[in-house]
Design an enzyme around this catalytic site. Sequence first.
Site, PDB file in Angstrom:
ATOM      1  N   ASP A 200       0.835  -1.196   0.000  1.00 27.95           N
ATOM      2  CA  ASP A 200       0.000   0.000   0.000  1.00 27.95           C
ATOM      3  C   ASP A 200       0.872   1.249   0.000  1.00 27.95           C
ATOM      4  O   ASP A 200       1.861   1.328   0.743  1.00 27.95           O
ATOM      5  CB  ASP A 200      -0.905  -0.023   1.237  1.00 27.95           C
ATOM      6  CG  ASP A 200      -1.830   1.174   1.299  1.00 27.95           C
ATOM      7  OD1 ASP A 200      -2.543   1.404   0.314  1.00 27.95           O
ATOM      8  OD2 ASP A 200      -1.837   1.863   2.340  1.00 27.95           O
ATOM      9  N   GLU A 242       1.434  -0.307  -5.111  1.00 22.09           N
ATOM     10  CA  GLU A 242       0.571   0.817  -5.440  1.00 22.09           C
ATOM     11  C   GLU A 242       1.485   2.034  -5.507  1.00 22.09           C
ATOM     12  O   GLU A 242       1.886   2.583  -4.479  1.00 22.09           O
ATOM     13  CB  GLU A 242      -0.499   1.020  -4.364  1.00 22.09           C
ATOM     14  CG  GLU A 242      -1.433   2.182  -4.692  1.00 22.09           C
ATOM     15  CD  GLU A 242      -2.191   2.710  -3.479  1.00 22.09           C
ATOM     16  OE1 GLU A 242      -3.249   3.329  -3.688  1.00 22.09           O
ATOM     17  OE2 GLU A 242      -1.721   2.526  -2.347  1.00 22.09           O
TER      18      GLU A 242
END
Length: 547
Positions: A200, A242
Amino acid sequence: MRDLWYKEAIVYCLDVETFQDSDGDGVGDFNGLTERLDYLLGLGVTALWLLPFYPTPNRDNGYDVTDYYTVDPRLGTLGDFVEFMERAARRGLQVLIDLPVNHTSSEHPWFQQARRDPESRYHDYYVWSEEEPEEDPEELAFAGVQESLWTWDEEAELYYFHRFYEHQPDVNIANPQVREEIRRIMGFWLELGVSGFRIDAAPFLIELKGIDAPDVDDPYDYLHEFRDFLSWRRGDAILIAEANVAPETAREYFGDGDRMHVIFDFVLNQALFLALASERAEPMVRAFGTSEDLPAEAQWANFVRNHDEQNLNQLSEEERAFVMERFAPDEDMRLYGHGIRRRLPPMLEGDPRRIRLAYSLMFSLPGTPVLRYGEELGMGDDLSLPERNSVRTVMQWSDEKNAGFSRAEPEALARPAIEDGEYGYRQLNVLAQRRDPESLLNWMERLIRIRRESHELGWGTGRVLDTGHPAVFAHVCCWDHRVFVGVHNLGEEAATVHLDLSDWPEHRLLDLLGDRPYEVCERGEEHFTVELDGYGYRWLRLSERAF
């Protein structure tokens, strides 16, 4: 040969909390997810990406974690997770899990100990400042919602840094103990059988803002450190980043094939939305050229929508304003100054031609396709919910109470079901679409099957074909004597284009998929003639034989 299974994967992203409730408490759980594995297998997906399922105050969809070594009790037990993993493995499904370690929850025991005791080992797990640092409002991730990057902590009598919400203090990545802790977390879940991790907010994981790290030459080396650990523990496990960054920066995340295996292609995703809004191919042509010359192990992940806002930050101000005006005309549809908080079908006013065009284009691109739960149905959004929660409603299984998600009373649901309008669960659900041979669900199953047979899209390299038509995007992808051709008409008017495929003079064009049956493509002296309806698409293969 290395097992690069992700090159041919079809990834399905879901949130356990909103997928299927098995015990009637209103919250999805691992037992419910296990019950739905055959549905996922029938859809044709080969890998599952699970959003965070760790214990959490749940103030940010589970990304505010209080314990990385177990399962949120609302979602089941660690034993339920192990049982789910065994059932998934039996069906040949890879399982990827989210790894939000750029910050913790402010309620995490590490932070609580850090703020109480400056001599604690956990104090240096976080980023502190005695004086309030100067801030640039442009750096706020959640503009309009987030007030600052630094917050005063009364107990520590210090400011702490948080890239996102104030209840999510960032970790000090330069601290070797923090990196050791991250490796320990990875090792724990690898032992339970996961196939890798979605990192993330990767750029913020390795940023050194507020950190005094004079000995750090290159923070990207931290990614190599995690990759090296992963490869030693499980050779075929992967890291997906990401990283919403420019293409030249994205290459730093790949390294020489020794950092991230896969990166989400935000540039191509945002170009897709500009192309859909303008009904012109040029944005796709421009973005497609940025995906060349990757290391052999590297891969882009392609997607239409994810679980956050539709981010448009890679577009120019003029382009962003244009897309906003077309797809989010009301201020309530917009978020953080750069995003749209809607699912795709409402943006396209429910036009089935354009919805299928968008997914046909995404699945035809070289890379690994990622589908989010409900996209196979054309699920809508609930703008009455705050911020990103508008696109996080529960999965719509049937026209029964709560969309078949839960037996609980509606007010007890983790997220509400969409009840009214064309996207309400009574009209739009899995059961109804299974019975309709023309449904989006049945079309998506066929699309995925053909995509899985098109190995060149996972392994090959692509290039744009000149169509001579402003609305038509065409590309070719080649690998191991296999040649795929995708042609998509982004405009409302029918179009006929002539494609130069003279590099393959002895081949014929075979139709794999189209928005309707078309005549066989005719070969001219130097080109193939391809016809398309408005918002039409065709998947073709150059072949020396009929099938």
